[in-house]
Design an enzyme around this catalytic site. Structure first.
Site, PDB file in Angstrom:
ATOM      1  N   TRP A 152      28.798  23.943  12.176  1.00 33.48           N
ATOM      2  CA  TRP A 152      29.052  25.334  11.770  1.00 33.48           C
ATOM      3  C   TRP A 152      28.235  26.338  12.575  1.00 33.48           C
ATOM      4  O   TRP A 152      28.540  27.521  12.567  1.00 33.48           O
ATOM      5  CB  TRP A 152      28.727  25.520  10.274  1.00 33.48           C
ATOM      6  CG  TRP A 152      27.368  24.997   9.906  1.00 33.48           C
ATOM      7  CD1 TRP A 152      27.079  23.769   9.393  1.00 33.48           C
ATOM      8  CD2 TRP A 152      26.112  25.653  10.089  1.00 33.48           C
ATOM      9  NE1 TRP A 152      25.717  23.617   9.239  1.00 33.48           N
ATOM     10  CE2 TRP A 152      25.096  24.772   9.651  1.00 33.48           C
ATOM     11  CE3 TRP A 152      25.722  26.915  10.569  1.00 33.48           C
ATOM     12  CZ2 TRP A 152      23.742  25.088   9.685  1.00 33.48           C
ATOM     13  CZ3 TRP A 152      24.379  27.238  10.606  1.00 33.48           C
ATOM     14  CH2 TRP A 152      23.407  26.332  10.168  1.00 33.48           C
ATOM     15  N   ALA A 178      33.443  22.030  10.929  1.00 35.14           N
ATOM     16  CA  ALA A 178      32.546  22.051   9.753  1.00 35.14           C
ATOM     17  C   ALA A 178      33.224  22.781   8.609  1.00 35.14           C
ATOM     18  O   ALA A 178      33.927  23.772   8.818  1.00 35.14           O
ATOM     19  CB  ALA A 178      31.253  22.748  10.126  1.00 35.14           C
ATOM     20  N   SER A 231      24.015  16.036  12.601  1.00 37.42           N
ATOM     21  CA  SER A 231      22.706  15.431  12.318  1.00 37.42           C
ATOM     22  C   SER A 231      22.611  14.019  12.892  1.00 37.42           C
ATOM     23  O   SER A 231      23.616  13.325  13.071  1.00 37.42           O
ATOM     24  CB  SER A 231      22.471  15.386  10.813  1.00 37.42           C
ATOM     25  OG  SER A 231      23.312  14.413  10.242  1.00 37.42           O
ATOM     26  N   GLU A 252      25.973  14.575  20.090  1.00 39.53           N
ATOM     27  CA  GLU A 252      24.956  15.620  20.294  1.00 39.53           C
ATOM     28  C   GLU A 252      24.264  15.811  18.958  1.00 39.53           C
ATOM     29  O   GLU A 252      24.810  16.423  18.049  1.00 39.53           O
ATOM     30  CB  GLU A 252      25.611  16.930  20.746  1.00 39.53           C
ATOM     31  CG  GLU A 252      26.411  16.842  22.019  1.00 39.53           C
ATOM     32  CD  GLU A 252      25.608  16.340  23.205  1.00 39.53           C
ATOM     33  OE1 GLU A 252      24.354  16.430  23.183  1.00 39.53           O
ATOM     34  OE2 GLU A 252      26.214  15.824  24.153  1.00 39.53           O
ATOM     35  N   GLU A 381      13.787  19.144  11.891  1.00 37.56           N
ATOM     36  CA  GLU A 381      14.259  20.466  12.327  1.00 37.56           C
ATOM     37  C   GLU A 381      14.230  21.399  11.129  1.00 37.56           C
ATOM     38  O   GLU A 381      14.806  21.064  10.090  1.00 37.56           O
ATOM     39  CB  GLU A 381      15.728  20.370  12.753  1.00 37.56           C
ATOM     40  CG  GLU A 381      15.986  19.988  14.166  1.00 37.56           C
ATOM     41  CD  GLU A 381      17.475  19.971  14.460  1.00 37.56           C
ATOM     42  OE1 GLU A 381      17.891  20.702  15.360  1.00 37.56           O
ATOM     43  OE2 GLU A 381      18.220  19.228  13.805  1.00 37.56           O
TER      44      GLU A 381
END
Ligand code: SIN
Length: 479
Positions: A152, A178, A231, A252, A381
């Protein structure tokens, strides 16, 4: 259901969604209003999409690169023409400041344009043989149906960075955007159709729970490539599921980017770059710095300049062109930011500026010092507007601290010493290095990480290779 805001623009866009018997709502993080409702697809819609994608692949793979490039150039022109509407839609559905949304429409468009051009350069090789009667060569062919899952935080650019090279290669794509930001993806699919692209070559499957459609697509042999941004934990699960049908994968995943600032840095130059790197998209960017390492001799002055710059950031309605930091994406994202700040303060961090939640999903841009490695923000993160500053004394110490993470997506170095710059860039275990550059991403360069940050590369010619198979042909001539 469509909000009155942009309703006429949204109607044809919503028609691009694969229909389903139930829907879910796209809720704006700005104020909680419902922007639109979209189909909640499951296994049945995934099977339909697969059939359609398989049919479309039969003809799309036969097109010439010049035909594909022509459609993609028209697609790029339409994206540019629709820039204000696309930017507004993106801001409404995921809260990015409108000036950044405009920048992202251009960034995503640049990928479509670059791959339109690069499609014409997909070629094979001729290999010398040791036998006089043999001719050896390779062809590059589209891999097949691609399943793309996008995040997103960059609802246009991340779609473009996957879908444009896949289509340029001659693959067909089923995209699961997303659940927070499916409208930008649907808008891109609508423009693809307007550009003359075969609708079934690029289908958008919206789903609140991605697992049921994903199970169908991941188990099917016809899907030959999975490309995912998200994630690390989901990436690992997808990697495992792809093994059974031996799909090619491009992942990624998360990052935890260090930003190293040496004592010869010009702070007037570096502070705005750290701000851009850390606070773009409210810190909700995989390549955002999460750990700012500054050499101790300049730390006091750097912290002071950061405090001034961060406290001056304008937080507010992202539709307002003056806003620099908008809301967090949702309650979960917002709570994580709050939790990281509270955890750091409880464990002894010093609050330099910010630190508090504001109304709704907004959080003050925050600077913290006295950071220790046991704090949550040093391990995960934060994905929010929080800048932890850590000091170091030597180059070796800085490199060791920077590399002490299981993530390896992006790292940044700021110095005027050419030898140190090159040495440090080579020592850092990351896929992307910004050397005196806080925002290195661009369409023609490779984007991706090492270690838990993923596999494969997007962007540039590397991003195209992910969707191509090499075929070796050996020709035996008459002896
Ligand atoms: C990301 O980090 O999620 C993508 C940002 C970029 O392309 O720079």
């Amino acid at each position: 259901m469509i909000s009155t805001e942009m309703s006429s623009y949204l109607e044809p866009i919503l028609d691009r969604a694969i229909p389903a018997s139930t829907t879910f709502e796209v809720v704006s993080p700005i104020d909680g209003h419902i922007v639109a409702s979209v189909p909640d697809c499951g296994e049945e819609q995934a099977r339909q999409a697969l059939e359609a994608s398989g049919q479309a692949f039969k003809t799309w793979k036969q097109t010439t690169a010049y035909q594909r490039a022509a459609i993609m150039k028209r697609w790029h022109a339409l994206i540019a023409h629709n820039e204000p509407q696309l930017a507004r839609l993106m801001t409404l559905e995921m809260g990015k400041p409108i000036t950044e949304s405009v920048g992202e429409v251009r960034y995503g468009g640049s990928m479509v344009e670059w791959y339109a051009e690069e499609a014409k350069r997909i070629g094979g090789e001729s290999i010398p043989s040791q036998f006089p009667h043999k001719r050896l060569h390779t062809l590059k062919q589209p891999s097949g149906i691609v399943y793309a899952i996008t995040p997103w935080n960059f609802p246009i650019a991340m779609v473009a960075r996957k879908v444009a090279p896949a289509l340029a290669a001659g693959c067909t794509v089923i995209l699961k955007p997303a659940e927070q930001s499916p409208l930008s993806a649907l808008a891109l699919a609508q423009l693809w159709r307007e550009a003359g692209g075969p609708p079934d070559a690029f289908q958008v499957l919206t789903a609140l729970d991605p697992r049921p459609p994903s199970q169908v697509l991941l188990a099917d042999m016809r899907v030959r490539v999975l490309t995912f941004t998200g994630s690390t934990s989901v990436g690992i699960s997808l990697y495992e599921q792809c093994a059974r049908t031996m799909k090619k994968i491009s992942l990624e995943l998360g990052g935890h980017a260090p930003f190293l600032i040496f004592d010869d840095a010009d702070l007037d130059l570096v502070v705005p770059e750290v701000i851009a790197c850390k606070f773009r998209n409210g810190g909700q960017t995989c390549v955002c710095t999460n750990r700012i390492y500054v050499q101790e001799t300049i730390a006091e002055q750097f912290v002071k300049q950061m405090a001034d710059a961060v406290s001056a950031l304008r937080v507010g309605n992202p539709l307002d062109a003056a806003t620099q930091v908008g809301p967090m994406i949702d309650a979960q994202g917002f709570k994580k930011v709050q939790n990281h700040v509270q955890d750091a303060l409880t464990k002894g961090a010093t609050l330099i500026t910010g630190g508090s939640p504001l109304q709704g999903l907004f959080h003050q841009p925050t600077v913290l010092t006295n950071i220790t490695s046991d704090m949550l923000l040093m391990q995960e993160e934060t994905f929010g507007p929080v800048a932890p500053i850590i000091t170091f004394s030597t180059e070796e110490e800085a490199i060791e601290m920077a590399n002490s993470s299981d993530y390896g997506l992006a790292a940044y170095v700021w110095t005027r010493d050419l030898n140190r710059a090159q040495r440090t860039a080579e020592e850092l275990e990351f896929g992307i290095i910004g050397l005196n550059d806080g925002v290195p991403s661009t369409a023609q360069a490779p984007f991706g990480g090492v270690k838990l940050s993923g596999i494969g590369r997007e962007g540039g010619r590397w991003g195209l290779e992910e969707f191509l198979d090499i075929k070796y042909i050996s020709v035996g001539l008459k002896k």
